[in-house]
Design a protein around this motif. Structure first.
Motif, PDB file in Angstrom:
ATOM      1  N   ASP A  94     -47.761  26.797  36.004  1.00 27.45           N
ATOM      2  CA  ASP A  94     -46.350  26.573  35.719  1.00 27.45           C
ATOM      3  C   ASP A  94     -46.092  25.078  35.822  1.00 27.45           C
ATOM      4  OD1 ASP A  94     -43.498  26.341  35.782  1.00 27.45           O
ATOM      5  OD2 ASP A  94     -43.393  28.480  36.267  1.00 27.45           O
ATOM      6  N   TYR A  96     -43.545  23.695  34.280  1.00 33.36           N
ATOM      7  CA  TYR A  96     -42.102  23.506  34.141  1.00 33.36           C
ATOM      8  C   TYR A  96     -41.482  23.249  35.510  1.00 33.36           C
ATOM      9  CZ  TYR A  96     -37.183  24.543  33.235  1.00 33.36           C
ATOM     10  OH  TYR A  96     -35.805  24.469  33.169  1.00 33.36           O
ATOM     11  N   HIS A  97     -41.728  24.153  36.454  1.00 31.76           N
ATOM     12  CA  HIS A  97     -41.222  23.948  37.803  1.00 31.76           C
ATOM     13  C   HIS A  97     -42.078  22.942  38.565  1.00 31.76           C
ATOM     14  CE1 HIS A  97     -39.376  27.930  36.843  1.00 31.76           C
ATOM     15  NE2 HIS A  97     -38.349  27.357  37.422  1.00 31.76           N
ATOM     16  N   HIS A 126     -49.359  34.146  34.042  1.00 29.31           N
ATOM     17  CA  HIS A 126     -48.107  33.406  33.870  1.00 29.31           C
ATOM     18  C   HIS A 126     -48.471  32.024  33.362  1.00 29.31           C
ATOM     19  CE1 HIS A 126     -44.045  31.823  35.125  1.00 29.31           C
ATOM     20  NE2 HIS A 126     -44.759  30.695  35.156  1.00 29.31           N
ATOM     21  N   THR A 127     -47.888  31.603  32.263  1.00 33.08           N
ATOM     22  CA  THR A 127     -48.083  30.225  31.803  1.00 33.08           C
ATOM     23  C   THR A 127     -46.756  29.699  31.270  1.00 33.08           C
ATOM     24  OG1 THR A 127     -49.324  28.764  30.330  1.00 33.08           O
ATOM     25  CG2 THR A 127     -48.916  30.992  29.531  1.00 33.08           C
ATOM     26  N   ARG A 128     -46.374  28.530  31.758  1.00 31.86           N
ATOM     27  CA  ARG A 128     -45.140  27.908  31.290  1.00 31.86           C
ATOM     28  C   ARG A 128     -45.385  26.414  31.094  1.00 31.86           C
ATOM     29  NH1 ARG A 128     -38.946  28.766  33.560  1.00 31.86           N
ATOM     30  NH2 ARG A 128     -37.934  27.739  31.769  1.00 31.86           N
ATOM     31  N   GLU A 129     -45.215  25.979  29.861  1.00 27.77           N
ATOM     32  CA  GLU A 129     -45.462  24.596  29.447  1.00 27.77           C
ATOM     33  C   GLU A 129     -46.880  24.164  29.822  1.00 27.77           C
ATOM     34  OE1 GLU A 129     -42.351  21.868  30.451  1.00 27.77           O
ATOM     35  OE2 GLU A 129     -40.805  23.099  29.490  1.00 27.77           O
ATOM     36  N   CYS A 151     -44.876  37.779  29.546  1.00 25.91           N
ATOM     37  CA  CYS A 151     -43.771  36.968  29.010  1.00 25.91           C
ATOM     38  C   CYS A 151     -44.326  35.958  28.008  1.00 25.91           C
ATOM     39  CB  CYS A 151     -43.019  36.262  30.129  1.00 25.91           C
ATOM     40  SG  CYS A 151     -41.453  35.546  29.580  1.00 25.91           S
ATOM     41  N   SER A 153     -45.459  33.277  25.614  1.00 28.17           N
ATOM     42  CA  SER A 153     -44.741  32.044  25.298  1.00 28.17           C
ATOM     43  C   SER A 153     -45.572  31.100  24.439  1.00 28.17           C
ATOM     44  CB  SER A 153     -44.345  31.325  26.595  1.00 28.17           C
ATOM     45  OG  SER A 153     -45.502  30.988  27.350  1.00 28.17           O
ATOM     46  N   ASP A 199     -39.489  41.527  32.932  1.00 30.00           N
ATOM     47  CA  ASP A 199     -39.537  40.389  33.859  1.00 30.00           C
ATOM     48  C   ASP A 199     -38.244  40.315  34.655  1.00 30.00           C
ATOM     49  OD1 ASP A 199     -40.910  38.368  35.151  1.00 30.00           O
ATOM     50  OD2 ASP A 199     -40.265  36.801  33.763  1.00 30.00           O
TER      51      ASP A 199
END
Length: 260
Positions: A94, A96-97, A126-129, A151, A153, A199
């Motif tokens: 993650d 992003y955070h 989980h993968t974000r940016e 989720c 993305s 989610d």
């Protein structure tokens, strides 16, 4: 039946019993509750023991990666022998955070992949940016594992992840007006790679966006995605059920045992 393949009952405002009853009333027959750290993984297992409809995954979310000490990871591994623990995770990156250094997130991610292999369980990502780094680590270490991209993305990488055999799971944000790229992916992903989720309590689907999400609202996701794919909710739910039983073999084992 409808299935919510990824939710967080422990983060919802209502009590789990009310959420499960509400989901069952909406036609949801199975809920996969995701652990994000040691205590919430333990709680997820307790929920799975309490409710026949609930199954659990156990692991450390990348936002919690700095707390995944050796002793904690050993306790997570002990939980993987429970018959209603059906996956490892959610784990991944993650950016992003960005709570933790990327190298630390990667170390814990790789430890989860090793654990999934030892346990013979799928891994929930989980993968974000962090799409490129996520795909690179999976290419190096996930060969032979069942991979669920929760989720989803990474619509630009859809062809690649399908070629690798990964499952892609769409949440309520696929219903949003600004999600044309996700909608194209949800319309085009091959039948056997598709999963759906809430989610919850995040990513509430339209037209209820702005309110807390809950597992019952996966019905809205099914309806929307069925429209994108030009099929019926009944046909889509049959396909998703078959995919869940393939992606999460312990779900199938528990359901078979319950019929004996």
């Amino acid at each position: 039946m409808l299935i919510d393949t990824h939710t967080h009952l422990d983060h919802c405002r209502e009590e789990p019993a009310a959420l499960v009853d509400d989901a069952v009333s909406a036609g949801v027959g199975l809920i996969i509750q995701s652990g994000i750290d040691l205590e919430r993984s333990r709680y997820s297992v307790r929920l799975a023991e309490q409710f026949p409809e609930v199954f659990a995954t156990v692991g450390y979310h990348p936002q919690e990666a700095g707390y995944a000490a050796d002793e904690a990871m050993a306790s997570i591994e002990e939980m993987t022998i429970h018959p209603k623990v059906v996956g490892v995770g959610e784990t991944g990156f993650d950016f992003y955070h960005d709570n933790w250094p990327h190298d630390l997130q990667e170390e814990i991610f790789r430890r989860h992949l090793d654990l999934a292999r030892r346990a013979g369980l799928p891994v929930v990502i989980h993968t974000r940016e962090a799409a490129d780094r996520t795909l690179a680590v999976l290419a190096e270490q996930a060969a032979g594992l069942t991979v669920i991209l929760h989720c989803f993305s990474m619509p630009d990488s859809l062809d690649e992840v399908v070629e690798r055999g990964y499952y892609v799971s769409f949440a309520g944000n696929v219903t949003y007006k600004n999600a044309a790229d996700l909608q194209l992916a949800a319309a085009g992903v091959p039948d056997h790679h598709l999963l759906l989720e809430t989610d919850a309590p995040w990513l509430t689907p339209m037209p209820l966006r702005g309110r807390p999400n809950r597992p019952a609202l996966v019905a809205n996701v099914y309806e929307f995605v069925a429209g994108l794919r030009g099929t019926t909710v009944e046909a889509l739910s049959a396909q998703i059920e078959a995919n869940v039983l393939c992606a999460f073999p312990r779900v199938a084992s528990v359901l078979v045992d319950s019929l004996l």
